[in-house]
Scaffold this active site. Structure first.
Site, PDB file in Angstrom:
ATOM      1  N   LYS A 227      59.245  37.797  55.092  1.00  0.00           N
ATOM      2  CA  LYS A 227      59.147  38.516  55.954  1.00  0.00           C
ATOM      3  C   LYS A 227      59.186  39.915  55.093  1.00  0.00           C
ATOM      4  CE  LYS A 227      63.762  39.378  57.132  1.00  0.00           C
ATOM      5  NZ  LYS A 227      63.876  40.376  58.283  1.00  0.00           N
TER       6      LYS A 227
ATOM      7  N   LYS B 127      63.480  45.491  54.934  1.00  0.00           N
ATOM      8  CA  LYS B 127      63.621  46.554  54.562  1.00  0.00           C
ATOM      9  C   LYS B 127      64.446  47.381  53.788  1.00  0.00           C
ATOM     10  CE  LYS B 127      66.476  47.447  59.127  1.00  0.00           C
ATOM     11  NZ  LYS B 127      67.383  46.273  58.741  1.00  0.00           N
TER      12      LYS B 127
ATOM     13  N   LYS C 278      69.977  35.998  50.379  1.00  0.00           N
ATOM     14  CA  LYS C 278      70.793  37.496  50.247  1.00  0.00           C
ATOM     15  C   LYS C 278      71.808  36.823  48.964  1.00  0.00           C
ATOM     16  CE  LYS C 278      69.391  40.522  53.771  1.00  0.00           C
ATOM     17  NZ  LYS C 278      69.485  41.507  54.599  1.00  0.00           N
TER      18      LYS C 278
HETATM   19  N1  AQP Z   1      59.256  41.541  59.737  1.00  0.00           N
HETATM   20  C1  AQP Z   1      60.226  40.922  60.184  1.00  0.00           C
HETATM   21  N2  AQP Z   1      59.404  40.865  61.134  1.00  0.00           N
HETATM   22  C2  AQP Z   1      59.670  40.503  62.630  1.00  0.00           C
HETATM   23  N3  AQP Z   1      60.655  40.960  62.781  1.00  0.00           N
HETATM   24  C3  AQP Z   1      61.244  41.657  61.754  1.00  0.00           C
HETATM   25  N4  AQP Z   1      62.935  42.362  61.898  1.00  0.00           N
HETATM   26  C4  AQP Z   1      63.782  42.440  61.142  1.00  0.00           C
HETATM   27  N5  AQP Z   1      62.268  42.086  59.362  1.00  0.00           N
HETATM   28  C5  AQP Z   1      61.325  41.530  60.585  1.00  0.00           C
HETATM   29  C6  AQP Z   1      64.107  41.897  63.315  1.00  0.00           C
HETATM   30  O1  AQP Z   1      64.765  43.383  63.458  1.00  0.00           O
HETATM   31  C7  AQP Z   1      65.275  44.045  64.100  1.00  0.00           C
HETATM   32  C8  AQP Z   1      66.653  44.578  63.234  1.00  0.00           C
HETATM   33  O2  AQP Z   1      67.109  43.649  61.895  1.00  0.00           O
HETATM   34  P1  AQP Z   1      67.643  43.776  61.623  1.00  0.00           P
HETATM   35  O3  AQP Z   1      68.190  45.467  60.364  1.00  0.00           O
HETATM   36  O4  AQP Z   1      69.016  43.263  62.159  1.00  0.00           O
HETATM   37  O5  AQP Z   1      68.131  43.459  60.518  1.00  0.00           O
HETATM   38  P2  AQP Z   1      67.194  42.346  59.090  1.00  0.00           P
HETATM   39  O6  AQP Z   1      66.882  40.871  60.499  1.00  0.00           O
HETATM   40  O7  AQP Z   1      67.764  41.483  57.856  1.00  0.00           O
HETATM   41  O8  AQP Z   1      65.302  42.775  58.998  1.00  0.00           O
HETATM   42  P3  AQP Z   1      65.233  43.806  57.346  1.00  0.00           P
HETATM   43  O9  AQP Z   1      63.927  44.252  57.698  1.00  0.00           O
HETATM   44  O10 AQP Z   1      64.858  42.745  57.365  1.00  0.00           O
HETATM   45  O11 AQP Z   1      66.504  44.118  56.925  1.00  0.00           O
HETATM   46  P4  AQP Z   1      67.054  43.857  55.784  1.00  0.00           P
HETATM   47  O12 AQP Z   1      66.048  43.996  54.328  1.00  0.00           O
HETATM   48  O13 AQP Z   1      68.566  44.735  55.408  1.00  0.00           O
HETATM   49  O14 AQP Z   1      68.116  42.626  55.561  1.00  0.00           O
HETATM   50  C9  AQP Z   1      66.061  41.886  64.334  1.00  0.00           C
HETATM   51  O15 AQP Z   1      65.348  41.874  65.641  1.00  0.00           O
HETATM   52  C10 AQP Z   1      65.254  41.334  63.139  1.00  0.00           C
HETATM   53  O16 AQP Z   1      64.853  40.263  63.451  1.00  0.00           O
END
Ligand code: AQP
Length: 325
Positions: free
Chosen positions: A193, A196, A112
């Site tokens: 990965k 969102k 990030k």
């Molecule tokens: N691609 C993924 N595959 C499997 N698990 C995933 N998680 C995130 N992306 C994947 C799991 O979802 C839970 C919630 O995620 P988070 O909101 O804590 O943020 P993150 O891990 O940073 O997920 P994102 O979607 O990538 O959000 P942004 O873009 O805001 O950083 C966690 O348990 C995570 O492991």
């Protein structure tokens, strides 16, 4: 006594299939056997700038999604992180025993930070706030996706470090990361990965995407220039990701799914995956659209009322141990 489960999700965008298959799926399955505490971690989400007007809506929608997926407020506690001040209070205490170089090693921070010209301290300290979230509740198990494994390691290290310095206060929680589905890849770049906060919506399948949008996104998903449908994440990440999604949403063995596509073309795999995802999400989407904001807000209010008492007791204990009280 039941073991304690804690996990959170950021309202940083639209919750996607990766979030569900990697983490939220486990949340719903753990409710009967564990004391479950789930949080919309809004303070985490602002480590990357959020439009203030949109953020409030995303917080409510994230809670709505969690409820529509089957989290039952009679069995589990659901609350918004910023409604419980003890999270930021413990965060500060843990900051005082966290080394900057160990935070700089975190993959998510490096990813990030590389996308922003100036890196904010909040992004660096994200894992410390996550440690506070988890440790505050004497959590035994943390169901998360693969990307959170490193953050859980720091959490465990901080628990041990605090206990060594000030006496036994925190449990050392275990991560729960399922072998299959813990890292769903982006549709438009299967080497990364699904995420969102990705700039393009073609990266992810939002749980609230319409059938037309789901079909369009999967049809346009990146595969490779070969024609053979085979599960081989290193050589064929796009096709392997589609097979993984198809196997998980249809609850069929991966090998059986792979074999059923022997001699078939990528177009068929994409159409079948899209249809399977659409039918998998159909009940969820009905529930999501039938839940009112008022209902969600009232569940969140009782969740934070209940959890504030527990969190306050723990932070009082921490303050006493440190000598602040
Ligand atoms: N691609 C993924 N595959 C499997 N698990 C995933 N998680 C995130 N992306 C994947 C799991 O979802 C839970 C919630 O995620 P988070 O909101 O804590 O943020 P993150 O891990 O940073 O997920 P994102 O979607 O990538 O959000 P942004 O873009 O805001 O950083 C966690 O348990 C995570 O492991």
């Amino acid at each position: 006594m039941k073991k304690i489960v804690f996990s959170g999700i950021q309202p940083s965008g639209t919750i996607h299939l990766g979030n569900y298959l990697g983490a939220l799926r486990n949340w719903t399955q753990m409710q009967d056997d564990y004391e479950c505490i789930f949080s919309v971690v809004d303070l985490h989400s602002i480590t990357v700038y959020q439009d203030p007007k949109a953020l409030r809506r995303k917080i409510i929608d994230t809670a709505k999604i969690i409820l529509a997926l089957g989290i039952d407020p009679k069995k589990s506690t659901l609350f918004v992180q910023s409604d419980v001040p003890a999270h930021t209070q413990l965060y500060w205490i843990l900051n005082t025993i966290t080394k900057v170089p160990e935070l700089e090693l975190m993959t998510q921070y490096k990813d990030k930070a590389s996308k922003n010209r100036s890196t904010m301290a909040g992004l660096l300290n994200y894992p410390v706030l996550m440690a506070a979230d988890v440790l505050l509740y004497d959590t035994d198990i943390v169901p998360v996706g693969e990307d959170q494994r490193q953050h859980l390691e720091i959490t465990r290290e901080l628990a041990r470090r605090f206990n060594d310095l000030y006496g036994k206060t925190f449990k050392t929680p275990e991560p729960l990361i399922t072998k299959f589905g813990s890292k769903i890849m982006a549709l438009d770049n299967p080497l990364q990965k699904m995420s969102k906060s990705a700039p393009s919506p073609y990266n992810y399948i939002a749980l609230t995407d319409s059938p037309e949008v789901i079909t369009d996104k999967i049809k346009k998903s990146v595969t490779d220039s070969e024609t053979v449908i085979k599960y081989d994440p290193a050589r064929k990440p796009g096709v392997s990701n589609l097979l993984t999604i198809l196997s998980l949403v249809t609850n069929r063995d991966l090998k059986a799914v792979e074999e059923s596509y022997f001699g078939e073309n990528y177009g068929k795999l994409k159409i079948d995956t899209a249809q399977a995802v659409i039918s998998f999400l159909s009940d969820f989407q009905k529930k999501f659209y039938s839940l009112s904001d008022d209902k969600v807000l009232s569940i969140l209010k009782s969740g934070s009322k209940k959890i504030n008492k527990i969190a306050q007791e723990k932070i009082n204990e921490v303050y006493r141990k440190v000598g602040l009280k």
